[in-house]
Design a protein around this motif. Structure first.
Motif, PDB file in Angstrom:
ATOM      1  N   SER A 112       0.816  -1.220   0.000  1.00 50.88           N
ATOM      2  CA  SER A 112       0.000   0.000   0.000  1.00 50.88           C
ATOM      3  C   SER A 112       0.846   1.265   0.000  1.00 50.88           C
ATOM      4  O   SER A 112       0.378   2.328  -0.436  1.00 50.88           O
ATOM      5  CB  SER A 112      -0.940   0.002   1.205  1.00 50.88           C
ATOM      6  OG  SER A 112      -0.200  -0.057   2.413  1.00 50.88           O
ATOM      7  N   TYR A 114       3.172   1.954  -1.948  1.00 51.77           N
ATOM      8  CA  TYR A 114       3.449   2.302  -3.339  1.00 51.77           C
ATOM      9  C   TYR A 114       2.195   2.397  -4.198  1.00 51.77           C
ATOM     10  O   TYR A 114       2.162   3.186  -5.146  1.00 51.77           O
ATOM     11  CB  TYR A 114       4.394   1.249  -3.935  1.00 51.77           C
ATOM     12  CG  TYR A 114       5.678   1.139  -3.162  1.00 51.77           C
ATOM     13  CD1 TYR A 114       6.716   2.030  -3.369  1.00 51.77           C
ATOM     14  CD2 TYR A 114       5.842   0.153  -2.181  1.00 51.77           C
ATOM     15  CE1 TYR A 114       7.888   1.948  -2.640  1.00 51.77           C
ATOM     16  CE2 TYR A 114       7.012   0.061  -1.445  1.00 51.77           C
ATOM     17  CZ  TYR A 114       8.030   0.958  -1.678  1.00 51.77           C
ATOM     18  OH  TYR A 114       9.188   0.890  -0.940  1.00 51.77           O
ATOM     19  N   GLY A 116      -1.209   2.309  -2.795  1.00 52.64           N
ATOM     20  CA  GLY A 116      -2.416   2.603  -2.034  1.00 52.64           C
ATOM     21  C   GLY A 116      -3.257   3.734  -2.587  1.00 52.64           C
ATOM     22  O   GLY A 116      -4.463   3.814  -2.315  1.00 52.64           O
ATOM     23  N   SER A 117      -2.665   4.624  -3.357  1.00 56.38           N
ATOM     24  CA  SER A 117      -3.420   5.749  -3.917  1.00 56.38           C
ATOM     25  C   SER A 117      -4.224   5.372  -5.152  1.00 56.38           C
ATOM     26  O   SER A 117      -5.058   6.160  -5.623  1.00 56.38           O
ATOM     27  CB  SER A 117      -2.469   6.897  -4.268  1.00 56.38           C
ATOM     28  OG  SER A 117      -1.546   6.500  -5.282  1.00 56.38           O
ATOM     29  N   GLN A 118      -3.986   4.184  -5.694  1.00 59.37           N
ATOM     30  CA  GLN A 118      -4.734   3.750  -6.867  1.00 59.37           C
ATOM     31  C   GLN A 118      -6.190   3.471  -6.464  1.00 59.37           C
ATOM     32  O   GLN A 118      -6.449   2.850  -5.427  1.00 59.37           O
ATOM     33  CB  GLN A 118      -4.117   2.490  -7.463  1.00 59.37           C
ATOM     34  CG  GLN A 118      -2.699   2.664  -7.971  1.00 59.37           C
ATOM     35  CD  GLN A 118      -2.624   3.636  -9.124  1.00 59.37           C
ATOM     36  OE1 GLN A 118      -3.529   3.697  -9.971  1.00 59.37           O
ATOM     37  NE2 GLN A 118      -1.554   4.432  -9.159  1.00 59.37           N
ATOM     38  N   PRO A 119      -7.151   3.912  -7.261  1.00 57.15           N
ATOM     39  CA  PRO A 119      -8.561   3.780  -6.861  1.00 57.15           C
ATOM     40  C   PRO A 119      -9.022   2.335  -6.693  1.00 57.15           C
ATOM     41  O   PRO A 119      -9.972   2.066  -5.960  1.00 57.15           O
ATOM     42  CB  PRO A 119      -9.316   4.471  -8.011  1.00 57.15           C
ATOM     43  CG  PRO A 119      -8.352   4.507  -9.159  1.00 57.15           C
ATOM     44  CD  PRO A 119      -6.997   4.612  -8.552  1.00 57.15           C
TER      45      PRO A 119
END
Length: 390
Positions: A112, A114, A116-119
């Motif tokens: 996460s 690396y 975690g910001s992906q939807p």
């Protein structure tokens, strides 16, 4: 898109752009290997195959048998390239250790950090708990997207868009239950290696294939190994598969122009390379003898987890299968399956000797109806190690 490495609980170019290394001349060993390969070719009926052996002094013997293109009557040659499939995981394992050595990432990091910001990330099984190291060792608890319902059709369709987006393949496991809590068991998953590729690119801002070429493949001198990122790959032998294969491919997986009838880019960092047996053997010999990275990486490479309670002595490290207590001592390596091709890479650590082979057919292998791969591994080990010890 590959077989789970044949992890053996029951105990893998033409002149010009892909010029091959100079091969050893005729020898007793080379003749013995040729005899074994010809016998298997006759008994199992595959179109063609290549074998390469690298010994402790770095000498290489390579042989070939059969046809690279049956319809065109083109013979298989030592320099013929094939898809190496999951053997590519050995490259991604080594690249991860290289990046860890220079501080770009750490195997203990949560994935996460690396991604975690992906939807889509929160919808992954074990999204909040799995680590980079668990992706490497198949202990993340992730299902394998290749075996999800409808995966074959979905992956073939994804290959028709360019460039291939690995996140769309990962999406096949979103909202699926985890196989187990992260770090508590082992299950082979290509999905974990696609996520590993995405982690590497997020951590470095660079293409995984460019990093692999610059840090690993070029320094080792692998001139016939390139990304399998398009249907047209120079010097590729024709691959042959079964009529009822799960991807709906024709038996001959290449058209008359030399273009694959599907896009191998969908494999991405689950494997990702076209290569020769010679290059695979040279790579395995360098990797497993500690000559690929400047750091002392072998302990981390071989720091494996047990594959199954019913397979004592079989472990999986950083992109490498580890077999302990075999008749030949410790064996390191990986296998590969992809439609139309099977490959094997095995390094006999106690003998400083590496054997690789490639076959341009997966008939009988994809459905477990033949013992071709383990039988050929065993026969080659017997003749090569026997000859080497004389």
């Amino acid at each position: 898109m590959k077989r789970a490495l044949a992890i053996a609980i029951a105990l893998l170019l033409p002149a010009g752009a892909f010029a091959q290394q100079t091969l050893a001349g005729p020898s007793e060993l080379k003749n013995a290997i040729q005899d074994v390969l010809e016998a298997f070719h006759e008994d199992y009926g595959f179109p063609g195959a290549t074998v390469a052996v690298v010994n402790r002094t770095g000498d290489i013997d390579t042989v070939a048998v059969g046809m690279a293109d049956v319809e065109a009557n083109t013979p298989m040659r030592p320099e013929s390239r094939m898809l190496a499939a999951s053997i590519g995981k050995t490259v991604w394992g080594a690249l991860t250790l290289s990046l860890e050595a220079d501080g770009s990432l750490d195997r203990s990091d949560l994935v996460s950090v690396y991604l975690g910001s992906q939807p889509w990330f929160a919808h992954l099984p074990n999204a909040d708990t799995m680590t980079v190291g668990q992706l490497l060792t198949h202990t993340s608890g992730l299902p394998d997207h290749v075996h999800m319902d409808g995966a074959a059709e979905a992956l073939i369709a994804l290959g028709e868009t360019s460039p291939f987006d690995p996140a769309k393949a990962v999406a096949l496991v979103l909202d699926a239950p985890p196989l187990f809590e992260a770090g508590t068991a082992w299950a082979y998953t290509d999905t974990g290696y696609l996520l590993l590729g995405l982690v590497i690119e997020a951590a470095t801002g660079e293409s995984v294939f460019s990093l692999a070429q610059d840090r690993l493949l070029a320094p080792v001198g692998l001139r016939s190994t390139t990304p399998s990122d398009a249907p047209e790959l120079e010097g590729l032998a024709v691959g042959y598969t079964t009529p009822d294969n799960p991807f709906g491919l024709p038996v001959r997986t290449m058209d008359e122009t030399g273009k694959l009838t599907w896009n191998p880019a969908i494999e991405w960092t689950g494997g990702g390379f076209a290569s020769t047996s010679a290059d695979l053997a040279l790579w395995g010999n360098a990797l497993f003898t500690g000559r690929v990275l400047p750091s002392d990486y072998l302990p981390d490479l071989r720091d494996g987890v047990s594959v199954h309670a019913d397979a004592p002595g079989v472990f999986y490290g950083s992109g490498v299968a580890i077999y302990q207590g075999t008749p030949y001592g410790t064996v390191l390596g990986h296998g590969g399956w992809i439609p139309g091709y099977v490959s094997s890479l095995r390094h006999y650590a106690d003998h400083d000797l590496t054997i690789a082979f490639q076959i341009n057919s997966d008939v009988g292998v994809v459905d477990d109806s033949t013992d071709l791969v383990p039988a050929l591994e065993a026969a080659l080990a017997e003749v090569v190690l026997g000859t080497a010890s004389q």
